[in-house]
Structure formats: C-alpha cells, structure tokens
Motif scaffolding. Structure first.
Motif, PDB file in Angstrom:
ATOM      1  N   ASP A 332       0.826  -1.208   0.000  1.00  0.00           N
ATOM      2  CA  ASP A 332       0.000   0.000   0.000  1.00  0.00           C
ATOM      3  C   ASP A 332       0.860   1.258   0.000  1.00  0.00           C
ATOM      4  O   ASP A 332       1.808   1.379   0.780  1.00  0.00           O
ATOM      5  CB  ASP A 332      -0.905   0.023   1.237  1.00  0.00           C
ATOM      6  CG  ASP A 332      -1.873  -1.144   1.280  1.00  0.00           C
ATOM      7  OD1 ASP A 332      -1.984  -1.855   0.274  1.00  0.00           O
ATOM      8  OD2 ASP A 332      -2.505  -1.338   2.336  1.00  0.00           O
ATOM      9  N   ARG A 333       0.511   2.182  -0.905  1.00  0.00           N
ATOM     10  CA  ARG A 333       1.123   3.525  -0.981  1.00  0.00           C
ATOM     11  C   ARG A 333       2.642   3.479  -1.200  1.00  0.00           C
ATOM     12  O   ARG A 333       3.343   4.436  -0.885  1.00  0.00           O
ATOM     13  CB  ARG A 333       0.805   4.321   0.296  1.00  0.00           C
ATOM     14  CG  ARG A 333      -0.689   4.501   0.563  1.00  0.00           C
ATOM     15  CD  ARG A 333      -0.929   5.194   1.886  1.00  0.00           C
ATOM     16  NE  ARG A 333      -0.331   4.453   2.996  1.00  0.00           N
ATOM     17  CZ  ARG A 333      -0.871   3.385   3.563  1.00  0.00           C
ATOM     18  NH1 ARG A 333      -2.038   2.919   3.153  1.00  0.00           N
ATOM     19  NH2 ARG A 333      -0.260   2.763   4.554  1.00  0.00           N
ATOM     20  N   ALA A 334       3.135   2.414  -1.735  1.00  0.00           N
ATOM     21  CA  ALA A 334       4.592   2.255  -1.880  1.00  0.00           C
ATOM     22  C   ALA A 334       5.228   3.409  -2.640  1.00  0.00           C
ATOM     23  O   ALA A 334       6.318   3.869  -2.281  1.00  0.00           O
ATOM     24  CB  ALA A 334       4.910   0.937  -2.569  1.00  0.00           C
ATOM     25  N   PHE A 335       4.572   3.913  -3.686  1.00  0.00           N
ATOM     26  CA  PHE A 335       5.138   4.982  -4.514  1.00  0.00           C
ATOM     27  C   PHE A 335       4.181   6.173  -4.623  1.00  0.00           C
ATOM     28  O   PHE A 335       4.318   6.979  -5.544  1.00  0.00           O
ATOM     29  CB  PHE A 335       5.456   4.461  -5.918  1.00  0.00           C
ATOM     30  CG  PHE A 335       6.546   3.427  -5.959  1.00  0.00           C
ATOM     31  CD1 PHE A 335       7.870   3.807  -6.106  1.00  0.00           C
ATOM     32  CD2 PHE A 335       6.257   2.081  -5.850  1.00  0.00           C
ATOM     33  CE1 PHE A 335       8.879   2.861  -6.134  1.00  0.00           C
ATOM     34  CE2 PHE A 335       7.256   1.119  -5.892  1.00  0.00           C
ATOM     35  CZ  PHE A 335       8.577   1.514  -6.032  1.00  0.00           C
ATOM     36  N   THR A 336       3.250   6.297  -3.716  1.00  0.00           N
ATOM     37  CA  THR A 336       2.268   7.356  -3.840  1.00  0.00           C
ATOM     38  C   THR A 336       2.887   8.743  -3.692  1.00  0.00           C
ATOM     39  O   THR A 336       3.919   8.920  -3.046  1.00  0.00           O
ATOM     40  CB  THR A 336       1.153   7.172  -2.774  1.00  0.00           C
ATOM     41  OG1 THR A 336       0.075   8.058  -3.085  1.00  0.00           O
ATOM     42  CG2 THR A 336       1.674   7.452  -1.376  1.00  0.00           C
ATOM     43  N   ASN A 337       2.253   9.714  -4.345  1.00  0.00           N
ATOM     44  CA  ASN A 337       2.635  11.128  -4.229  1.00  0.00           C
ATOM     45  C   ASN A 337       4.087  11.380  -4.610  1.00  0.00           C
ATOM     46  O   ASN A 337       4.893  11.878  -3.824  1.00  0.00           O
ATOM     47  CB  ASN A 337       2.354  11.642  -2.814  1.00  0.00           C
ATOM     48  CG  ASN A 337       0.880  11.643  -2.486  1.00  0.00           C
ATOM     49  OD1 ASN A 337       0.041  11.832  -3.361  1.00  0.00           O
ATOM     50  ND2 ASN A 337       0.545  11.406  -1.232  1.00  0.00           N
ATOM     51  N   ASN A 338       4.416  11.006  -5.842  1.00  0.00           N
ATOM     52  CA  ASN A 338       5.699  11.343  -6.438  1.00  0.00           C
ATOM     53  C   ASN A 338       5.450  12.032  -7.768  1.00  0.00           C
ATOM     54  O   ASN A 338       4.348  12.546  -8.002  1.00  0.00           O
ATOM     55  CB  ASN A 338       6.551  10.082  -6.616  1.00  0.00           C
ATOM     56  CG  ASN A 338       7.262   9.665  -5.335  1.00  0.00           C
ATOM     57  OD1 ASN A 338       8.296  10.210  -4.983  1.00  0.00           O
ATOM     58  ND2 ASN A 338       6.686   8.693  -4.626  1.00  0.00           N
ATOM     59  N   LYS A 339       6.443  12.016  -8.658  1.00  0.00           N
ATOM     60  CA  LYS A 339       6.297  12.644  -9.967  1.00  0.00           C
ATOM     61  C   LYS A 339       6.682  11.667 -11.072  1.00  0.00           C
ATOM     62  O   LYS A 339       7.208  12.057 -12.114  1.00  0.00           O
ATOM     63  CB  LYS A 339       7.157  13.909 -10.047  1.00  0.00           C
ATOM     64  CG  LYS A 339       6.762  14.982  -9.040  1.00  0.00           C
ATOM     65  CD  LYS A 339       7.643  16.209  -9.154  1.00  0.00           C
ATOM     66  CE  LYS A 339       7.228  17.288  -8.168  1.00  0.00           C
ATOM     67  NZ  LYS A 339       8.101  18.498  -8.256  1.00  0.00           N
ATOM     68  N   GLY A 364      -1.418   9.393  -7.351  1.00  0.00           N
ATOM     69  CA  GLY A 364      -0.850  10.729  -7.176  1.00  0.00           C
ATOM     70  C   GLY A 364       0.466  10.941  -7.862  1.00  0.00           C
ATOM     71  O   GLY A 364       1.343  11.652  -7.355  1.00  0.00           O
ATOM     72  N   ASN A 365       0.647  10.338  -9.061  1.00  0.00           N
ATOM     73  CA  ASN A 365       1.854  10.558  -9.846  1.00  0.00           C
ATOM     74  C   ASN A 365       1.496  11.238 -11.161  1.00  0.00           C
ATOM     75  O   ASN A 365       0.403  11.806 -11.295  1.00  0.00           O
ATOM     76  CB  ASN A 365       2.578   9.232 -10.084  1.00  0.00           C
ATOM     77  CG  ASN A 365       3.442   8.817  -8.906  1.00  0.00           C
ATOM     78  OD1 ASN A 365       4.561   9.268  -8.738  1.00  0.00           O
ATOM     79  ND2 ASN A 365       2.886   7.940  -8.057  1.00  0.00           N
TER      80      ASN A 365
END
Length: 617
Positions: A332-339, A364-365
């Motif tokens: 869960d959320r391992a890479f969330t909210n990056n670019k 959120g990418n």
C-alpha cells in the motif's frame, strides 16, 4: 630482607609507589610510602585516602579502545576504598568506546582520567614500561620520586576514511558486531566494516536516529541488515549503500530532512542488487528525485522481492521507474505522491513476478500514456493507479481481484487473455468481477454454432488508444471459442485496407466484402469455397492465387485491379461475368479442367496473349 641497592645509595630519597589525583572528584590518594635509612631498617607509612566533593572540569585522556588490560597490569586496590575504574554491569552486552561514552547515573569514577600502571610518567616526562616480572609480596618496594599528575593528550589523527571508532557503540552477534549507537558529531560518516577482529554486519534499530547527521552516509559492503529507524530524522544529503545489504528496515532512512527549513535532501537512491526487502516507510518523505534498482543500468540482476508500505511515498521521484522482475509484492502507498511519468515492470512484462499491487500503490503521480500490467499480477487494490494521466491499461490474464477506482474513470482498462481476446473489467453491486468482451469486429451466430464476421468497428483499437483505422487486416479465425466460417456482405468495404489475410476457417466470402479499398496483396485461406460478387473489386491487387478449395468466383469478384498474373486452382467450376475484367493480365492464362462455366467478359479489357484450356484425359 631483599638488598635494595637504590635505597642504600640514595638513603634520603623517597619514592612514591602510587600517586593518583582526580581533580573532578577532588580527592587525593597515596599508596604505601617507604623510607629506607642507612641502617637498612624500613619505615613504612600508610596515608589514607581523603575525598571532598568539588565542581571542576574533568581532564580526559585518550585510550586505546581495543586494549584489554591483563591481570598483571591492573592496579592494586584497597578493599576499604572505592574502585579506580568503571566496572561493567553484569549482563550488559554493549561495548562502549572512547572518553565521550556516557556513564550511568551515580557512577563516581572516571576511568578516562586515570593512567594505568603500565603508562606511569617518570620524573623526566617519559613513560616507563611495565615490569613483566611477577610482583614479590615479601619484597620491599622502591620509593620513586613524586611526579606530577598526567595531563590529557589528544587522540592521534587517523588516516582511515572511516569515522573514528570511538564514536560508535557495539554489541556482538556471533563472531561479528552490530552498531548499536553513535555519539559522534561528524558531518559525513563512513561506517566501520570491522571491529575487534570481527566484521560489522548490522546496524541496530535507531542507531543513528536524531543524530543531526547533515552530510554523506557511506555504508560498507560488510553490512547485511539495516534496522528500523536506523538513520531516521537526520539531514542526510547523500547515501551510499553497500553491495551486501539485504534488508532495509522500517523507517530506516525516513524523514530526512527532519527540519522543514533545511535544504538538505537525499536526491538519488540506488538500491543494490543484494537487497531483498525494503521495509515500510524505509525512504518516505526524503525528497528523492531519482530512484534506481540494481548496481547497473538494468534492474535485471536486482533481488528485491518486497517493497513495503509507503516505502518511497512522499518524495519527488520523476522519470521512469523500473520494477525489478523479482518483486512479488508492491505494498500500500509504496510509490504514492511522487512525480513518476512512466512505469515499467521489469525488462520484459513476461518475466515479471509481481502478484500484488496494494492500495494507492502508484496514486498521485504523473504516469501517462498506455501501461501494461504483467500476466503475473493477481490483484490490484483500490486507487492503485488513481490520480494519474494513464490513457489505456492492458491487464494480464490472471487478474482475480480489483479494487474500486483501481484506475481513473478516464482510463480505458482491458484484460488480454491467452487467446489474445480483450475484456473490460467491472464490479457488480456485490463486488463480483464482471468481464465484457472487447472486439474490433461485429459477428453473427450461424445455425451450426459458428460465426460470420459482419463488420469492422475498430472499437478495441479505439479503446486501446489508437485511431481505430486499419490498414493490415487479419480476419479473426475464432470468436467466443467458435470458428469464424464466413465473411458477410460488405463487411470490410471502404475501410482503407492495404493487405488482407483470410484464415483457413473461412469458407465463404460475401458480396462486396472487400470492395473499394487499397488492397495490394491478398492471402486467401485454404478453406475458401465461394468468393462472392465484387468481393475484391476496385482495389490495387497485383497478383491472385485461387486455392484449390474454391469452386465459384462471383461476378466482378476481382474487376478493376492491377492484376498481372492469375493462378486458378484445380477446383474452380464457375467463373462469373466480368470476374477478372479491366486488369492488365498478360501472357498465358490456364483454365483448369474443373471449370464448367465462364461468364461473359470474364477476362475483358485485359492483355492476355494466350489461353490454355486443360482437358481431362
């Protein structure tokens, strides 16, 4: 009585057997003082210890952290007085180094302020060597001249790039060691790879947590495990992970920087090939900009299997992220909210072992375009790819669970099965998975259970993000597991097709089936029996080979093309009116002996120079 030559030659000189002074605690202690007179009679006087409390600054002295005093070097102690050095508490496994090591409350001794007997200063300032001969309990001790208390000397500078060993605390794990604490103040730290003859293989939980480290951290190749919170809450600017690290614990490097006003950040992280597990929040919220897996440019040698919850969340990771083939779980959320702009599963989707993609794993990418989910994936949880710009997602054939909003509503999602068919996935009101077949064609069910392809819509191609146009057509041979045996009237008329391949399952090609295209080559399957009227008229076909299975060629079937050569199969019985008219057919045309009817103008307006009618004999 032992003959004391020094005492006889110097009868009036007194020698102090032991003299120690501790300024911090303010007590003075003298051991046994002996005075030898000319007569040889020894006068012995004992001066008792006196102690008063004072508040003065301690004098520290560097010591060899690896030196272990032998029984011969330990100073004699008076059972009625306090001990002169720190005593280890029973059961305490921590190995502490250096004068800066902390002591438990209430400890009134300071081993760092005392010289051992083996380093007792002489009157000329040199250091005398210890007497290796065992002490004689009956011998009269010599009386040296009183000397001043030793002064602190700075630790010698080290030539090794490692941070001074005295800044660390260790515990033993088998024949090796674990770093349990750090008391230094270095900006850049390089951890030791060895201690006391053993390898340093682990960094303990919280060992460097909140230590104000503000530079580069270099972890040696000897380290295998990094404990939870090991380097959390610092201001680390660069990280060099050793090539033997296997486990990176929960929160190991999270919250760097821990000061919102700090400009420090770990901008690049490379996960070595050796790592198998990345714990929860291991690199969360540390403004990483570039993330790579593996020691080389390829992730093919990486051994990572599990990426924990929030492992890389809240960073600024951009560009392409390649998930190693060995990864089975993305939590869960391992890479969330990056670019992240592009996501790739391994060097090849077919080699990937990912089975689970957790809640908000990549949400959120800035992932855009089309992505392919490997066949190995079994479950994709809710919001896993939400809040991106993904246009199309093609899923593998083993999906058995999807969560709500696993992709954005604007993303076209299809599953591809082993036969190459595409299906849309949705959930019913009970949360059950519903599959709906996607296709570029329309079909009609025949009375014998087979299908006729009746048209081309391009819906699948459009769904997958293409324009829906078709130039190279491979007519499907099956639909819903049944054979496609016929091509309906006008099924592919006016579609801009340039090449056509018809499967062996098709027996019937309807009227106008491929008329008015740009077909230059046509491959008729070995099952075709009937070619309908105008089936391939008004195209650019340059040569025609009619299979032996064909019995009837309809009127105008190939009129107005660019046909130069015609090879008629041995099963043809009827050639319809204008079937091959208005073509530049030249040279010899052989009519097989199976033909019983040739329509008017069948070869009109051609350039045929010779007709050969085969006869049965």
């Amino acid at each position: 009585m032992k003959n004391n030559t020094t005492g006889l030659n110097n009868p009036l000189i007194g020698q102090a057997h032991r003299f120690q002074c501790n300024i911090e605690k303010g007590w003075l202690r003298m051991g046994v003082i002996s005075m030898t007179v000319i007569t040889g009679v020894t006068l012995t006087t004992t001066v008792a210890s006196a102690q008063t409390e004072t508040a003065t600054t301690p004098i520290t002295q560097s010591t060899d952290v690896n030196a272990v005093p032998t029984s011969a070097e330990k100073p004699a102690t008076d059972p009625d007085t306090k001990t002169d050095s720190n005593q280890s508490q029973a059961g305490d496994s921590v190995i502490t180094n250096g004068a800066n090591s902390s002591k438990p409350d209430g400890d009134t001794t300071d081993s760092g302020n005392q010289s051992s007997d083996s380093e007792k200063p002489t009157t000329d300032g040199s250091v005398s060597q210890p007497d290796q001969k065992p002490a004689d309990a009956t011998a009269t001790p010599t009386v040296p001249a009183a000397s001043p208390a030793p002064t602190a000397t700075p630790a010698p500078e080290t030539s090794t790039p490692e941070t001074p060993i005295t800044d660390y605390q260790f515990t033993q794990n088998g024949a090796n060691y674990t770093i349990k604490g750090y008391s230094g103040s270095q900006t850049n730290i390089t951890l030791p790879s060895q201690y006391n003859g053993g390898l340093v293989t682990e960094i303990g939980a919280g060992a460097f947590n909140h230590k104000n480290i503000s530079g580069t951290v270099t972890i040696p190749d000897s380290i295998i495990n990094i404990g939870h919170d090991a380097f959390a809450n610092n201001n680390i600017t660069a990280l060099n992970l050793g090539k033997s690290v296997q486990t990176i614990g929960n929160d190991a490097f999270s919250r760097n920087p821990n000061d919102k006003n700090s400009n420090n950040s770990i901008e690049t992280v490379n996960i070595p090939d050796s790592v198998t597990t990345i714990g929860d929040r291991a690199f969360a919220n540390i403004t990483i900009k570039q993330l790579t897996f593996g020691d080389s440019a390829s992730a093919s040698n990486s051994k990572v299997e599990t990426i924990g919850m929030d492992a890389f969340s809240g960073n600024q990771i951009s560009g392409t992220v390649i998930i190693p083939d060995t990864v089975t779980t993305i939590s869960d959320r391992a890479f969330t909210n990056n670019k992240i702009t592009r996501l790739q599963f391994g060097d090849s989707d077919s080699n990937s072992k990912v089975e689970t993609i957790g809640v908000d794993a990549f949400s959120g990418n800035q992932i855009s375009g089309a992505i392919t989910i490997p066949d190995s994936v079994k479950s994709i949880d809710m919001n896993a790819f939400a809040k991106n710009q993904i246009s199309t997602a093609v899923l593998g054939q083993n999906i058995d669970m999807i969560g709500k909003n696993f992709f954005d509503a604007t993303t076209k999602v299809a599953e591809k099965d082993a036969a190459g068919n595409y299906w849309t996935l949705n959930l019913d009101s009970n949360g059950n998975l519903i599959r709906t077949r996607l296709t570029d064609y329309t079909y009609a069910l025949n009375s014998n259970g087979t299908y006729t392809v009746t048209g081309y819509t391009g819906d699948l191609q459009k769904y997958l993000g293409n324009d829906g146009q078709i130039t190279s057509l491979n007519v499907p041979g099956t639909y819903n597991g049944k054979s496609v045996t016929a091509i309906g009237n006008s099924a592919f008329a006016d579609k801009g097709i340039s090449t056509v391949t018809i499967p062996n399952t098709v027996t019937y090609i309807g009227n106008d089936a491929f008329t008015r295209n740009n077909i230059s080559t046509v491959d008729l399957g070995q099952g075709v029996q009937i070619i309908g009227e105008d089936a391939f008229s008004v195209n650019q076909i340059g040569a025609v080979k009619i299979p032996d299975t064909v019995t009837r060629i309809g009127e105008k079937a190939f009129t107005q093309n660019q046909i130069k050569t015609v090879d008629l199969g041995q099963g043809v019985q009827t050639i319809g009116k204008d079937a091959f008219s208005v073509n530049p057919i030249s040279g010899l045309v052989t009519i097989p002996d199976s033909v019983i009817s040739i329509g008017i103008r069948a070869f009109a307006d051609d350039d045929i120079s010779e007709l050969n009618f085969r006869q049965k004999y």
